[in-house]
Design an enzyme around this catalytic site. Structure first.
Site, mmCIF file in Angstrom:
data_model
loop_
_atom_site.group_PDB
_atom_site.id
_atom_site.type_symbol
_atom_site.label_atom_id
_atom_site.label_comp_id
_atom_site.label_asym_id
_atom_site.label_seq_id
_atom_site.Cartn_x
_atom_site.Cartn_y
_atom_site.Cartn_z
ATOM 1 N N ASP A 47 16.294 -10.586 0.439
ATOM 2 C CA ASP A 47 15.344 -11.501 -0.217
ATOM 3 C C ASP A 47 16.045 -12.751 -0.767
ATOM 4 O OD1 ASP A 47 12.950 -10.112 0.201
ATOM 5 O OD2 ASP A 47 13.296 -8.816 -1.521
ATOM 6 N N LYS A 105 11.462 -0.465 -3.225
ATOM 7 C CA LYS A 105 12.751 -1.161 -3.074
ATOM 8 C C LYS A 105 13.869 -0.543 -3.926
ATOM 9 C CE LYS A 105 11.092 -5.687 -1.578
ATOM 10 N NZ LYS A 105 11.166 -7.127 -1.785
HETATM 11 P P1 NAP Z 1 6.569 -7.685 -10.037
HETATM 12 O O1 NAP Z 1 7.850 -6.931 -10.030
HETATM 13 O O2 NAP Z 1 5.287 -6.956 -10.179
HETATM 14 O O3 NAP Z 1 6.667 -8.811 -11.196
HETATM 15 C C1 NAP Z 1 5.541 -9.554 -11.564
HETATM 16 C C2 NAP Z 1 5.963 -10.705 -12.472
HETATM 17 O O4 NAP Z 1 4.789 -11.448 -12.789
HETATM 18 C C3 NAP Z 1 6.566 -10.243 -13.797
HETATM 19 O O5 NAP Z 1 7.509 -11.203 -14.234
HETATM 20 C C4 NAP Z 1 5.348 -10.247 -14.721
HETATM 21 O O6 NAP Z 1 5.647 -10.404 -16.100
HETATM 22 C C5 NAP Z 1 4.650 -11.503 -14.219
HETATM 23 N N1 NAP Z 1 3.233 -11.482 -14.582
HETATM 24 C C6 NAP Z 1 2.243 -10.770 -14.003
HETATM 25 N N2 NAP Z 1 1.061 -11.017 -14.635
HETATM 26 C C7 NAP Z 1 1.341 -11.894 -15.635
HETATM 27 C C8 NAP Z 1 0.538 -12.539 -16.630
HETATM 28 N N3 NAP Z 1 -0.783 -12.304 -16.729
HETATM 29 N N4 NAP Z 1 1.139 -13.394 -17.484
HETATM 30 C C9 NAP Z 1 2.478 -13.642 -17.389
HETATM 31 N N5 NAP Z 1 3.282 -13.069 -16.469
HETATM 32 C C10 NAP Z 1 2.710 -12.209 -15.610
HETATM 33 O O7 NAP Z 1 6.408 -8.540 -8.698
HETATM 34 P P2 NAP Z 1 7.586 -9.097 -7.747
HETATM 35 O O8 NAP Z 1 7.904 -8.080 -6.716
HETATM 36 O O9 NAP Z 1 8.669 -9.637 -8.601
HETATM 37 O O10 NAP Z 1 6.821 -10.279 -6.987
HETATM 38 C C11 NAP Z 1 6.443 -11.483 -7.685
HETATM 39 C C12 NAP Z 1 5.692 -12.388 -6.727
HETATM 40 O O11 NAP Z 1 6.562 -12.819 -5.675
HETATM 41 C C13 NAP Z 1 4.517 -11.692 -6.041
HETATM 42 O O12 NAP Z 1 3.427 -12.568 -6.052
HETATM 43 C C14 NAP Z 1 4.976 -11.450 -4.621
HETATM 44 O O13 NAP Z 1 3.906 -11.531 -3.705
HETATM 45 C C15 NAP Z 1 5.957 -12.599 -4.412
HETATM 46 N N6 NAP Z 1 7.032 -12.262 -3.455
HETATM 47 C C16 NAP Z 1 7.181 -13.064 -2.366
HETATM 48 C C17 NAP Z 1 8.192 -12.807 -1.457
HETATM 49 C C18 NAP Z 1 8.340 -13.719 -0.260
HETATM 50 O O14 NAP Z 1 8.988 -13.322 0.714
HETATM 51 N N7 NAP Z 1 7.830 -14.923 -0.319
HETATM 52 C C19 NAP Z 1 9.056 -11.722 -1.632
HETATM 53 C C20 NAP Z 1 8.881 -10.920 -2.773
HETATM 54 C C21 NAP Z 1 7.852 -11.191 -3.668
HETATM 55 P P3 NAP Z 1 5.965 -9.093 -17.007
HETATM 56 O O15 NAP Z 1 7.348 -8.665 -16.634
HETATM 57 O O16 NAP Z 1 5.849 -9.593 -18.385
HETATM 58 O O17 NAP Z 1 4.922 -8.067 -16.636
#
Ligand code: NAP
Length: 285
Positions: free
Chosen positions: A105, A69
């Site tokens: 999004d 992205k």
């Molecule tokens: P990302 O960039 O990988 O970010 C992951 C987030 O989760 C970060 O804030 C990370 O914290 C946190 N995290 C992961 N493991 C953790 C742990 N053990 N303890 C505390 N915090 C933790 O992912 P993203 O793209 O933002 O996506 C996030 C979620 O949204 C995903 O599950 C994805 O499937 C979902 N999503 C859904 C849609 C939809 O259309 N519904 C669209 C986009 C994404 P740190 O920064 O500290 O690592």
């Protein structure tokens, strides 16, 4: 001669799980548009070559998902103000050989929350748990749409601060505030006063994941949206506290609705797309 089908795609890595082809192909069918939408597995090292191939083959547009992205931005001729601010593009439209990037999004999340809880961005407060790519794209959208307050908590505080800095600079207001996940005393009050709580970490994809915040901190009677496409342990805890809850399917649907409209210039057949998405998700689970 038979009319050639318009071509669309989603690029990402991995991509097999994506339900976007079923959703968009149903949308094209329902609208009577001769088009086909496919998944294209694109490892990071092949991003540039894949984009060249899509242009050569005459694709009219494509979605971009993790991990590209941000990485696609240098390939674009033009970018929407929201995508530029968020540093995130999930939709590319091709027009006269030029590539324009958008981020849908935030629109997707806002529509999903409006549908689930009847709460628009303007004048309301939103509490994001997590500060990854999804929060960055959507919190910026909420700020641009007139949200009153945006709070972001994250394990890695620098990422939450960066998002809030972008918002506060862009809106020339102190709308956004970042707090470390470890500083529960600081964020508990904010959590209690938010109009909508948005779970945007990746915790909850698996049943044995820890909760993103301790169960006892979840307030009673709140509106809680989880971006993950399933009834997560977090949403289950929230339901025990009489919260209204919704999972990420609506966000996925409406980001796709917006992409469809950007590509075709037509109103998307949202109900046909919703049905196809539901079926695809059920088959996947
Ligand atoms: P990302 O960039 O990988 O970010 C992951 C987030 O989760 C970060 O804030 C990370 O914290 C946190 N995290 C992961 N493991 C953790 C742990 N053990 N303890 C505390 N915090 C933790 O992912 P993203 O793209 O933002 O996506 C996030 C979620 O949204 C995903 O599950 C994805 O499937 C979902 N999503 C859904 C849609 C939809 O259309 N519904 C669209 C986009 C994404 P740190 O920064 O500290 O690592």
């Amino acid at each position: 001669m038979a009319e050639e089908k318009q071509k669309y795609a989603v690029i990402g890595w991995p991509i097999e799980h994506s339900a976007s082809p079923q959703m968009h192909n149903a949308g094209f069918r329902a609208s009577g548009i001769k088009a086909v939408y496919e998944r294209i597995a694109t490892p990071p090292a092949k991003l540039s070559a894949t984009i060249d191939k899509l242009i050569d083959k005459g694709f009219r547009g494509w979605n971009v998902t993790v991990p590209h992205k941000e990485a696609v931005i240098p390939f674009l001729d033009d970018i929407s103000p929201e995508a530029e601010l968020a540093g995130s593009v999930n939709t590319i439209a091709v027009s006269n050989g030029r590539l324009r990037g958008y981020s849908t999004d935030g629109f997707g999340l806002e529509q999903a929350i409006q549908e689930a809880f009847h709460i628009p961005a303007a004048g309301h407060s939103f509490f994001f748990i997590g500060a990854g790519g999804a929060t960055k794209a959507t919190a910026v959208h909420y700020a641009r749409q007139g949200a009153d307050k945006i709070w972001v908590i994250n394990r890695t505080i620098e990422k939450a601060r960066q998002i809030c800095g972008i918002i506060n600079t862009a809106t020339k207001a102190d709308k956004a505030q970042a707090v470390a996940l470890s500083e529960q005393k600081k964020w508990q009050q904010l959590l209690n006063s938010a109009d909508v709580i948005i779970q945007a970490t990746s915790l909850g994809l698996k049943d044995d994941d820890p909760l993103p915040i301790p169960a006892e901190t979840i307030p009673e009677n709140k509106n809680i949206y989880d971006m993950i496409y399933r009834l997560t342990p977090f949403l289950q805890e929230a339901r025990k506290r009489n919260c209204q809850t919704a999972a990420g399917e609506g966000m996925l649907l409406y980001q796709g609705v917006k992409s469809f409209e950007l590509w075709t210039g037509q109103t998307a057949p949202a109900e046909a797309m919703r049905r196809a998405l539901k079926t695809a998700m059920a088959e996947r689970d």
